[in-house]
Scaffold this active site. Sequence first.
Site, PDB file in Angstrom:
ATOM      1  N   GLU A 135       3.483   1.295   2.517  1.00 59.24           N
ATOM      2  CA  GLU A 135       4.528   0.270   2.363  1.00 59.24           C
ATOM      3  C   GLU A 135       4.489  -0.789   3.455  1.00 59.24           C
ATOM      4  O   GLU A 135       5.512  -1.306   3.875  1.00 59.24           O
ATOM      5  CB  GLU A 135       5.924   0.936   2.365  1.00 59.24           C
ATOM      6  CG  GLU A 135       6.006   2.192   1.537  1.00 59.24           C
ATOM      7  CD  GLU A 135       7.422   2.748   1.417  1.00 59.24           C
ATOM      8  OE1 GLU A 135       7.886   3.366   2.386  1.00 59.24           O
ATOM      9  OE2 GLU A 135       8.043   2.545   0.356  1.00 59.24           O
ATOM     10  N   ASP A 144       0.817  -1.212   0.000  1.00 59.38           N
ATOM     11  CA  ASP A 144       0.000   0.000   0.000  1.00 59.38           C
ATOM     12  C   ASP A 144       0.855   1.268   0.000  1.00 59.38           C
ATOM     13  O   ASP A 144       2.080   1.203   0.027  1.00 59.38           O
ATOM     14  CB  ASP A 144      -0.928  -0.007   1.221  1.00 59.38           C
ATOM     15  CG  ASP A 144      -0.156   0.094   2.533  1.00 59.38           C
ATOM     16  OD1 ASP A 144       0.941  -0.495   2.637  1.00 59.38           O
ATOM     17  OD2 ASP A 144      -0.633   0.770   3.466  1.00 59.38           O
TER      18      ASP A 144
HETATM   19  C1  NOJ Z   1       7.525   1.993   8.170  1.00 60.73           C
HETATM   20  C2  NOJ Z   1       6.499   2.999   7.846  1.00 60.73           C
HETATM   21  O1  NOJ Z   1       5.269   2.718   8.423  1.00 60.73           O
HETATM   22  C3  NOJ Z   1       6.378   3.119   6.380  1.00 60.73           C
HETATM   23  O2  NOJ Z   1       5.348   3.959   6.014  1.00 60.73           O
HETATM   24  C4  NOJ Z   1       7.702   3.610   5.852  1.00 60.73           C
HETATM   25  O3  NOJ Z   1       7.644   3.812   4.495  1.00 60.73           O
HETATM   26  C5  NOJ Z   1       8.795   2.639   6.204  1.00 60.73           C
HETATM   27  N1  NOJ Z   1       8.785   2.304   7.597  1.00 60.73           N
HETATM   28  C6  NOJ Z   1      10.153   3.201   5.818  1.00 60.73           C
HETATM   29  O4  NOJ Z   1      10.415   4.431   6.393  1.00 60.73           O
HETATM   30  C1  NOJ Z   2       6.698   6.770   4.478  1.00 59.27           C
HETATM   31  C2  NOJ Z   2       5.368   6.773   3.816  1.00 59.27           C
HETATM   32  O1  NOJ Z   2       4.545   5.824   4.465  1.00 59.27           O
HETATM   33  C3  NOJ Z   2       5.457   6.447   2.360  1.00 59.27           C
HETATM   34  O2  NOJ Z   2       4.194   6.616   1.759  1.00 59.27           O
HETATM   35  C4  NOJ Z   2       6.457   7.314   1.670  1.00 59.27           C
HETATM   36  O3  NOJ Z   2       6.589   6.924   0.347  1.00 59.27           O
HETATM   37  C5  NOJ Z   2       7.808   7.265   2.362  1.00 59.27           C
HETATM   38  N1  NOJ Z   2       7.666   7.501   3.760  1.00 59.27           N
HETATM   39  C6  NOJ Z   2       8.760   8.299   1.800  1.00 59.27           C
HETATM   40  O4  NOJ Z   2       8.250   9.584   2.015  1.00 59.27           O
END
Ligand code: NOJ
Ligand code: NOJ
Length: 445
Positions: free
Chosen positions: A191, A188
């Site tokens: 991530e 999603d």
């Molecule tokens: C966990 C976070 O919930 C996610 O959104 C993020 O992209 C990753 N760690 C990497 O920073």
């Molecule tokens: C965490 C977010 O959850 C994700 O959507 C985003 O792509 C990365 N950080 C980088 O900003």
Amino acid sequence: MLKILFTMSLIFSTLGHAQSISYERSLNYLLKNISPTGTKKGIVVASPSKYEPNYFFHWVRDAGLVMSTVFDLYEHEKRPLVKKDLEQRLFDYASLVKTLQRNSGFDHLGEPKYNIDGTPYTGPWGRPQNDGPALRAITLIKFANKLLDDGKVDWVRNNLYQANLNAHSPIKMDLEFVSHRFHYIGFDYWEEIRGFHFSTAMGQRRALLMGAKLATRLKDNAAASWYFLQAKKIEQMIEKFWNPNKGFIQATINQQGGFWKSQLDISAILGVHHGAYDNFYSVSNKKVVDTVIAIEKSFNQLYQINNNKEDLGVAIGRYPEDTYDGYHTNRIGHAWFLATFAMAEYHLRLKNELATNKNVKWNYAQLYKLLGLKTPTGSINISMTQEFILKSLDKKADAFFKRANFHAAKDGHMSEQMNRYSGFMEGAKDLTWSYASHLSALLWR
Ligand code: NOJ
Ligand code: NOJ
């Protein structure tokens, strides 16, 4: 002591809060994160932060969204020098995309992030993320259409869209990926979760519909009808996210593994914004309005900073169960700037749609609920009521801007999050997406 505090808070509330965030500042900070020193031209770093957390990478999603806003700013801009600069960034991005796609291979465009030299990040990560190519295609298609309007047909053919698959042209590559892969599960926006996602599907649908039009424009007719048909299939899938028992649009269906979520998630509203094309799941859609109401209610109760808020709107996070604090994944999540701006944008878009689209039905009871107002009883004067609702939407949008303004730095710098207890900023500094979401919302004012 109490008396002093009381007087101070009185002064505070009558003076209001000093203006910190602004169009100019966000534009300036955003541009600093495109092709910063040491990176390949066109790279959009998620944030200049290189450790705690390390966001000094090019995320396909972040970059696609940021550059989509850069395009909108470019169209809106009146100052010749600034306009020229924005245009150059779009050209740089378009040429970078070629490199990224070549580096990841035809079938692997779901690669979520790239190093600053344009090579794919090869460490463990949530893969694939199928929203990326769709968001990127939307941005490049907007740009391609503008160039075609300006008569630059050859440039578009040589650099953005060619019917011939072997030409590996950027938009075509992304559309092929989206149209062949939308029924594969992936991670999603956040991530974290594998499954089908409302936000991803909304972007994919829009990309294919815009792609079908562009293909027609460039006489790639067979592809146009293929893209269009696949978009219609995505539409059927999108209908499955509405949860009648919960009364909101779920972020994910067919979840595989991962942790439990209530499925209430601002990503649904981001999907509405990013996938906005025709009136399909637009801001005035009953299900969308219900989802917005549920999100606001949930975060209002959840975050301490939302108590005693005076004229500040509700600080919004990603989803209630979030445990990512901007540094570690096993802590407690806070409010996000981009989520709060998404709510500002939502109310402005809704106002615009109600004011301009004659086909939209005004659901008064639901609109009053959204605005947190009691439905008036007895007979109402329609035009006065409508005017009042439009004004109230404007005011409510403003409150979300004020909320972000309250937690941002004095000079308008914004990180990723706002601490749910203290209100101080948390997570990646100068998050590019925070600025883009601010500017994107402002363009609706
Ligand atoms: C966990 C976070 O919930 C996610 O959104 C993020 O992209 C990753 N760690 C990497 O920073
Ligand atoms: C965490 C977010 O959850 C994700 O959507 C985003 O792509 C990365 N950080 C980088 O900003």
